[in-house]
Write a protein that holds these residues in place. Structure first.
Motif, short mmCIF file in Angstrom:
data_model
loop_
_atom_site.label_atom_id
_atom_site.label_comp_id
_atom_site.label_asym_id
_atom_site.label_seq_id
_atom_site.Cartn_x
_atom_site.Cartn_y
_atom_site.Cartn_z
N GLU A 54 0.83 -1.22 0.00
CA GLU A 54 0.00 0.00 0.00
C GLU A 54 0.86 1.27 0.00
N LEU A 55 2.02 1.19 0.67
CA LEU A 55 2.92 2.36 0.64
C LEU A 55 3.50 2.55 -0.76
N LEU A 56 3.82 1.43 -1.42
CA LEU A 56 4.37 1.52 -2.78
C LEU A 56 3.33 2.05 -3.76
N GLU A 57 2.07 1.72 -3.48
CA GLU A 57 0.99 2.16 -4.37
C GLU A 57 0.58 3.62 -4.08
N GLY A 58 1.14 4.19 -3.05
CA GLY A 58 0.81 5.58 -2.72
C GLY A 58 -0.52 5.71 -2.00
N LEU A 59 -1.02 4.61 -1.44
CA LEU A 59 -2.32 4.66 -0.75
C LEU A 59 -2.17 5.18 0.68
N ALA A 63 5.54 6.15 7.89
CA ALA A 63 5.88 6.85 9.13
C ALA A 63 7.27 7.46 8.99
N SER A 64 8.17 6.69 8.33
CA SER A 64 9.49 7.23 8.00
C SER A 64 10.09 6.36 6.91
N GLY A 65 11.22 6.79 6.40
CA GLY A 65 11.86 6.06 5.30
C GLY A 65 11.44 6.63 3.96
N ARG A 66 11.89 5.97 2.91
CA ARG A 66 11.71 6.54 1.57
C ARG A 66 11.20 5.48 0.61
N VAL A 67 10.25 5.87 -0.23
CA VAL A 67 9.76 5.00 -1.31
C VAL A 67 9.87 5.79 -2.60
N ARG A 68 10.41 5.18 -3.63
CA ARG A 68 10.40 5.78 -4.96
C ARG A 68 9.88 4.74 -5.94
N PRO A 74 5.39 7.97 -4.51
CA PRO A 74 4.05 7.58 -4.98
C PRO A 74 2.91 8.25 -4.20
N TYR A 75 3.19 8.73 -3.00
CA TYR A 75 2.15 9.39 -2.21
C TYR A 75 2.08 10.88 -2.56
N ALA A 76 3.22 11.55 -2.50
CA ALA A 76 3.24 13.00 -2.73
C ALA A 76 3.13 13.34 -4.21
N GLU A 77 3.60 12.44 -5.07
CA GLU A 77 3.57 12.71 -6.52
C GLU A 77 2.69 11.68 -7.23
N ARG A 78 1.53 11.49 -6.66
CA ARG A 78 0.61 10.46 -7.15
C ARG A 78 0.30 10.63 -8.65
N ASP A 79 0.12 11.88 -9.07
CA ASP A 79 -0.25 12.12 -10.48
C ASP A 79 0.83 11.67 -11.45
N ALA A 80 2.09 11.69 -10.99
CA ALA A 80 3.20 11.28 -11.87
C ALA A 80 3.32 9.76 -11.92
#
Ligand code: ATP
Length: 323
Positions: A54-59, A63-68, A74-80
Motif C-alpha cells: 500500500e505504501l508503494l501504491e501511494g495509498l 511513518a518514516s523512510g523513503r519510497v520511490r 508515490p504518495y506525494a507525486e501520485r499524479d506522476a
C-alpha cells in the motif's frame, strides 16, 4: 522516459509504517526492484506485505523512510506515478451489479490510453464472461477481473497483492504465464503471495518478511542455498548412530533420530553424502530409504520464520541479510 533496463523502478529505503494505535507493521525495510524484474514479497500472515504494498501504491504515507516508484514519491507525486502503474488489490471492491464488460469499460474510462477492454478480458480468460454480472462471478473469476482492470492502462509497473488466491490450479498456471509474458515485455511486477511455489517459479528475486522486517532476500536459489540440505536414511540393522563417522567430520550441523530413521542437516551436502556412502560401502551395508535433497523454498521459509521467532524472543535486535 528512461527505459534503462538496470534502472531501479522501485526503491525502498528503511521504510516504516505505523498504524493509528501505534502498532508498527513495517519496521525498517530496504529493497529495490529493477526494470523488468518480477519481485515477490513473501511472509507469514500479518508479516506486513499488504502494509508495504500500500505504501508503494501511494495509498498511505510512510511513518518514516523513503519510497520511490519510477523515480517519484508515490504518495506525494501520485499524479506522476499512478498513470504508469497497475494495481490489483486483495479486494477489488467494484460495483457488483455491473457486468464484466461494463465494469471493464467503466474502468477504462478512468485510465488514460487504456487498452481495449475486450482485448484485456480475453487476455485473462474472461472473454466468455463479458455479459455476466460481477456478483455472479466465482472467486477465481473475480481475481481475473481484478487483474484485467490492473492491466487496462498497459502499466510499466504492476502491483499484484495475492493475485492467485482463490484460483484453481489451471487459473494459477494461466496467471503465471500471463505474468511471465508481461515480464518478458518489460513490465516490472511486484507481487505478494502465500504460495511458495509461485514465488519459486515466478520471481526473479524475493524478500521474506517476518514481523515487519526482511528476514531473507535474494534470488529463490540464493535464499534456499542459505538453508541446510537434508540427508535421510535408515540405520542398517545392528548399527547405532555412534557407528557412523563422526557427524562433525561429515559436515553435519544438526541431526534427529526417529526410531531407525536418521535425518542429518548439512550445508556441505556433497561432502556429507560422499563420506556417508563411502562409509556404507566400506562397511558393506545398504542405507535404506536414502534421500538426499537441497532445501526447498518452503523449508527455507519455515526455517527462517522459526529462526526469526526464536531470535525475536531472545533479543529485539534483528539479523541483516544482504539483498
Ligand atoms: N488499519 C490497521 N490498524 C492497525 N493494525 C493494522 C491495520 N492494518 C493492518 N494491521 C496490522 O499490521 C500487521 C501487518 O498486516 P498486513 O495486512 O500488512 O500483513 P500481510 O503480510 O499482508 O498479511 P496477510 O498475509 O495475512 O494478508 C498485522 O499485524 C495487522 O493486524
Amino acid at each position: 522516459m528512461d527505459r534503462n533496463e538496470h534502472e531501479h523502478v522501485i526503491e525502498v529505503t528503511d521504510l516504516r509504517r505505523v498504524y493509528g494505535g501505534g502498532f508498527e507493521a513495517v519496521r525498517g525495510i530496504t529493497f529495490s526492484v529493477a526494470r523488468g524484474e518480477v519481485f515477490a514479497l513473501l511472509g507469514t500472515n500479518g508479516a506486513g506485505k499488504t502494509s508495504t504494498v500500500e505504501l508503494l501504491e501511494g495509498l498511505a504515507r510512510p511513518a518514516s523512510g523513503r519510497v520511490r516508484v519510477l523515480g517519484h514519491d508515490p504518495y506525494a507525486e501520485r499524479d506522476a506515478v499512478r498513470p504508469r502503474t497497475g494495481v490489483m488489490l486483495q479486494e477489488g471492491g467494484f460495483p457488483s451489479e455491473l457486468t464484466v464488460a461494463e465494469t471493464a469499460r467503466m474502468w477504462a474510462g478512468c485510465v488514460s490510453g487504456a487498452r481495449p477492454p475486450a482485448e484485456v478480458l480475453d487476455r485473462v480468460g474472461l472473454a466468455g464472461k463479458t455479459g455476466v454480472r460481477v456478483k455472479q462471478l466465482s472467486g477465481g473469476e473475480r481475481r481475473r477481473l481484478d487483474l484485467a482492470l490492473a492491466l487496462l492502462g498497459d502499466p510499466e509497473v504492476l502491483f499484484l497483492d495475492e493475485p492467485t488466491t482463490g484460483l484453481d490450479a489451471e487459473g494459477r498456471r494461466d496467471t503465471w504465464e500471463l505474468v511471465r509474458g508481461l515480464r518478458d515485455a518489460g513490465t516490472t511486477v511486484l507481487l505478494t503471495t502465500h504460495y511458495l511455489e509461485e514465488a519459486e517459479g515466478l520471481a526473479d528475486r524475493l524478500a521474506i518478511l517476518h514481523e515487519g522486517r526482511i528476514a531473507a532476500a535474494g534470488t529463490p536459489a540464493e535464499v534456499t542455498a542459505a538453508q541446510p540440505s537434508r540427508i535421510t536414511f535408515e540405520l542398517p540393522e545392528g548399527y547405532f548412530l555412534g557407528d557412523l563417522p563422526p557427524l562433525g567430520e561429515l559436515g553435519v550441523s544438526g541431526h534427529e533420530v526417529d526410531g531407525r530413521v536418521v535425518r542429518l542437516r548439512t550445508r556441505q551436502l556433497q561432502r556429507a553424502a560422499t563420506r556417508l556412502l563411502v562409509w556404507a560401502e566400506g562397511a558393506g551395508v545398504e542405507l535404506r530409504g536414502l534421500d538426499v535433497r537441497s532445501a526447498s523454498l518452503e523449508e527455507a521459509f519455515l526455517g527462517i520464520a522459526r529462526e526469526a521467532s526464536a531470535a525475536g524472543e531472545q533479543s529485539t535486535e534483528h539479523k541483516e541479510y544482504a539483498a
